[in-house]
Design a protein around this motif. Sequence first.
Motif, PDB file in Angstrom:
ATOM      1  N   PHE A  64      39.698  39.314  45.325  1.00 32.96           N
ATOM      2  CA  PHE A  64      38.375  38.856  45.000  1.00 32.96           C
ATOM      3  C   PHE A  64      37.799  37.822  46.061  1.00 32.96           C
ATOM      4  O   PHE A  64      36.742  38.052  46.356  1.00 32.96           O
ATOM      5  CB  PHE A  64      38.151  38.313  43.650  1.00 32.96           C
ATOM      6  CG  PHE A  64      38.563  38.998  42.135  1.00 32.96           C
ATOM      7  CD1 PHE A  64      38.209  40.501  42.446  1.00 32.96           C
ATOM      8  CD2 PHE A  64      39.054  38.431  41.221  1.00 32.96           C
ATOM      9  CE1 PHE A  64      38.564  41.226  41.199  1.00 32.96           C
ATOM     10  CE2 PHE A  64      39.622  39.190  40.199  1.00 32.96           C
ATOM     11  CZ  PHE A  64      39.217  40.602  40.230  1.00 32.96           C
ATOM     12  N   GLU A  65      38.420  37.310  46.689  1.00 34.48           N
ATOM     13  CA  GLU A  65      38.358  36.378  47.682  1.00 34.48           C
ATOM     14  C   GLU A  65      38.179  37.092  49.187  1.00 34.48           C
ATOM     15  O   GLU A  65      38.060  36.337  49.996  1.00 34.48           O
ATOM     16  CB  GLU A  65      39.139  35.207  47.607  1.00 34.48           C
ATOM     17  CG  GLU A  65      39.179  34.408  46.373  1.00 34.48           C
ATOM     18  CD  GLU A  65      40.087  33.370  46.139  1.00 34.48           C
ATOM     19  OE1 GLU A  65      41.058  33.047  46.970  1.00 34.48           O
ATOM     20  OE2 GLU A  65      39.817  32.428  45.321  1.00 34.48           O
ATOM     21  N   SER A  66      38.648  38.171  49.148  1.00 31.28           N
ATOM     22  CA  SER A  66      38.594  38.860  50.679  1.00 31.28           C
ATOM     23  C   SER A  66      37.293  39.536  50.966  1.00 31.28           C
ATOM     24  O   SER A  66      36.366  39.591  50.246  1.00 31.28           O
ATOM     25  CB  SER A  66      39.830  39.546  50.846  1.00 31.28           C
ATOM     26  OG  SER A  66      39.454  41.025  49.888  1.00 31.28           O
ATOM     27  N   GLU A  67      37.368  39.916  52.276  1.00 33.70           N
ATOM     28  CA  GLU A  67      36.167  40.791  52.687  1.00 33.70           C
ATOM     29  C   GLU A  67      36.021  41.970  52.140  1.00 33.70           C
ATOM     30  O   GLU A  67      34.839  42.316  51.602  1.00 33.70           O
ATOM     31  CB  GLU A  67      35.955  40.819  54.137  1.00 33.70           C
ATOM     32  CG  GLU A  67      35.906  39.670  55.171  1.00 33.70           C
ATOM     33  CD  GLU A  67      35.825  39.960  56.630  1.00 33.70           C
ATOM     34  OE1 GLU A  67      35.253  41.251  56.920  1.00 33.70           O
ATOM     35  OE2 GLU A  67      36.002  39.191  57.360  1.00 33.70           O
ATOM     36  N   LYS A  79      32.767  36.487  44.012  1.00 34.07           N
ATOM     37  CA  LYS A  79      32.772  34.926  43.842  1.00 34.07           C
ATOM     38  C   LYS A  79      32.687  34.660  42.567  1.00 34.07           C
ATOM     39  O   LYS A  79      33.845  34.038  42.077  1.00 34.07           O
ATOM     40  CB  LYS A  79      31.600  34.397  44.369  1.00 34.07           C
ATOM     41  CG  LYS A  79      31.937  32.770  44.595  1.00 34.07           C
ATOM     42  CD  LYS A  79      30.731  32.095  45.324  1.00 34.07           C
ATOM     43  CE  LYS A  79      30.972  30.590  45.221  1.00 34.07           C
ATOM     44  NZ  LYS A  79      29.745  29.952  45.876  1.00 34.07           N
ATOM     45  N   ALA A  80      32.228  35.343  41.546  1.00 36.27           N
ATOM     46  CA  ALA A  80      32.528  35.144  40.169  1.00 36.27           C
ATOM     47  C   ALA A  80      33.670  35.484  39.673  1.00 36.27           C
ATOM     48  O   ALA A  80      34.325  34.927  38.664  1.00 36.27           O
ATOM     49  CB  ALA A  80      31.107  35.935  39.404  1.00 36.27           C
ATOM     50  N   ALA A  84      36.377  33.243  37.710  1.00 39.65           N
ATOM     51  CA  ALA A  84      36.945  33.744  36.356  1.00 39.65           C
ATOM     52  C   ALA A  84      38.416  34.009  36.245  1.00 39.65           C
ATOM     53  O   ALA A  84      38.961  33.739  35.341  1.00 39.65           O
ATOM     54  CB  ALA A  84      36.114  35.114  35.825  1.00 39.65           C
ATOM     55  N   ALA A  85      38.775  34.651  37.501  1.00 40.78           N
ATOM     56  CA  ALA A  85      40.402  34.768  37.582  1.00 40.78           C
ATOM     57  C   ALA A  85      41.110  33.513  37.595  1.00 40.78           C
ATOM     58  O   ALA A  85      42.142  33.269  37.166  1.00 40.78           O
ATOM     59  CB  ALA A  85      40.487  35.694  38.712  1.00 40.78           C
ATOM     60  N   HIS A  86      40.495  32.501  38.486  1.00 37.84           N
ATOM     61  CA  HIS A  86      41.183  31.240  38.461  1.00 37.84           C
ATOM     62  C   HIS A  86      41.304  30.685  37.183  1.00 37.84           C
ATOM     63  O   HIS A  86      42.258  29.947  36.778  1.00 37.84           O
ATOM     64  CB  HIS A  86      40.591  30.243  39.590  1.00 37.84           C
ATOM     65  CG  HIS A  86      41.060  30.574  40.998  1.00 37.84           C
ATOM     66  ND1 HIS A  86      42.223  30.239  41.484  1.00 37.84           N
ATOM     67  CD2 HIS A  86      40.330  31.223  42.057  1.00 37.84           C
ATOM     68  CE1 HIS A  86      42.313  30.651  42.714  1.00 37.84           C
ATOM     69  NE2 HIS A  86      41.195  31.361  42.961  1.00 37.84           N
ATOM     70  N   TYR A  95      47.948  38.549  33.881  1.00 36.92           N
ATOM     71  CA  TYR A  95      47.347  39.896  34.572  1.00 36.92           C
ATOM     72  C   TYR A  95      45.785  39.603  34.971  1.00 36.92           C
ATOM     73  O   TYR A  95      45.103  38.915  34.472  1.00 36.92           O
ATOM     74  CB  TYR A  95      47.542  40.973  33.481  1.00 36.92           C
ATOM     75  CG  TYR A  95      48.942  41.372  33.055  1.00 36.92           C
ATOM     76  CD1 TYR A  95      49.741  41.868  34.002  1.00 36.92           C
ATOM     77  CD2 TYR A  95      49.376  40.763  31.625  1.00 36.92           C
ATOM     78  CE1 TYR A  95      51.199  41.996  33.492  1.00 36.92           C
ATOM     79  CE2 TYR A  95      50.606  40.814  31.395  1.00 36.92           C
ATOM     80  CZ  TYR A  95      51.738  41.701  32.067  1.00 36.92           C
ATOM     81  OH  TYR A  95      52.891  41.702  31.675  1.00 36.92           O
ATOM     82  N   CYS A  96      45.461  40.666  35.721  1.00 34.66           N
ATOM     83  CA  CYS A  96      44.334  41.059  36.171  1.00 34.66           C
ATOM     84  C   CYS A  96      43.307  40.990  34.872  1.00 34.66           C
ATOM     85  O   CYS A  96      43.805  41.233  33.734  1.00 34.66           O
ATOM     86  CB  CYS A  96      44.065  42.348  36.803  1.00 34.66           C
ATOM     87  SG  CYS A  96      42.104  42.646  37.275  1.00 34.66           S
ATOM     88  N   ILE A  97      42.003  40.332  35.224  1.00 35.74           N
ATOM     89  CA  ILE A  97      41.032  40.157  34.063  1.00 35.74           C
ATOM     90  C   ILE A  97      40.108  41.459  33.515  1.00 35.74           C
ATOM     91  O   ILE A  97      39.673  41.468  32.760  1.00 35.74           O
ATOM     92  CB  ILE A  97      40.398  38.973  34.089  1.00 35.74           C
ATOM     93  CG1 ILE A  97      39.381  39.183  35.796  1.00 35.74           C
ATOM     94  CG2 ILE A  97      41.051  37.576  34.246  1.00 35.74           C
ATOM     95  CD1 ILE A  97      38.527  37.655  35.797  1.00 35.74           C
ATOM     96  N   CYS A  98      40.462  42.378  34.350  1.00 36.45           N
ATOM     97  CA  CYS A  98      39.684  43.714  34.071  1.00 36.45           C
ATOM     98  C   CYS A  98      40.203  44.246  32.669  1.00 36.45           C
ATOM     99  O   CYS A  98      41.219  43.916  32.301  1.00 36.45           O
ATOM    100  CB  CYS A  98      39.770  44.830  35.193  1.00 36.45           C
ATOM    101  SG  CYS A  98      41.127  45.693  35.174  1.00 36.45           S
TER     102      CYS A  98
END
Length: 114
Positions: A64-67, A79-80, A84-86, A95-98
């Motif tokens: 999420f934080e990558s290019e 960024k959102a 949310a993941a943090h 686990y991933c939030i999806c």
Amino acid sequence: MAKEEILEKVKEVRNAPSCYEGLKKVCDEYLAAAGTAQEAGVSKKLKAELKEDVCSIDHVIPFFESEEGAKVFGADQAKALSKAAHEAKDKGVKYCICPACTAGGWLLDHQDEF
């Protein structure tokens, strides 16, 4: 654990917008095999696919934080998602939030039950 709960989580994974086609196919196979002699074999296949496809929270945060994440989601959405993941990680989410990974992670946590 009721069998119905397992089936509902498999359906959640399968129907999640974030679920990719290969995992959808294995979910469909499992749902079709439930209650039949083929269930045990397809269950092993589903568990293996979930282990391969469900992302950890520690895996998705850097994405999420990558290019690349910004390209996929757009800078603001990435960024959102990172925020949310943090927040989820701070609450103990692993686990991933999806939707696909959330339901898939639940299944992984209960894999000894199906």
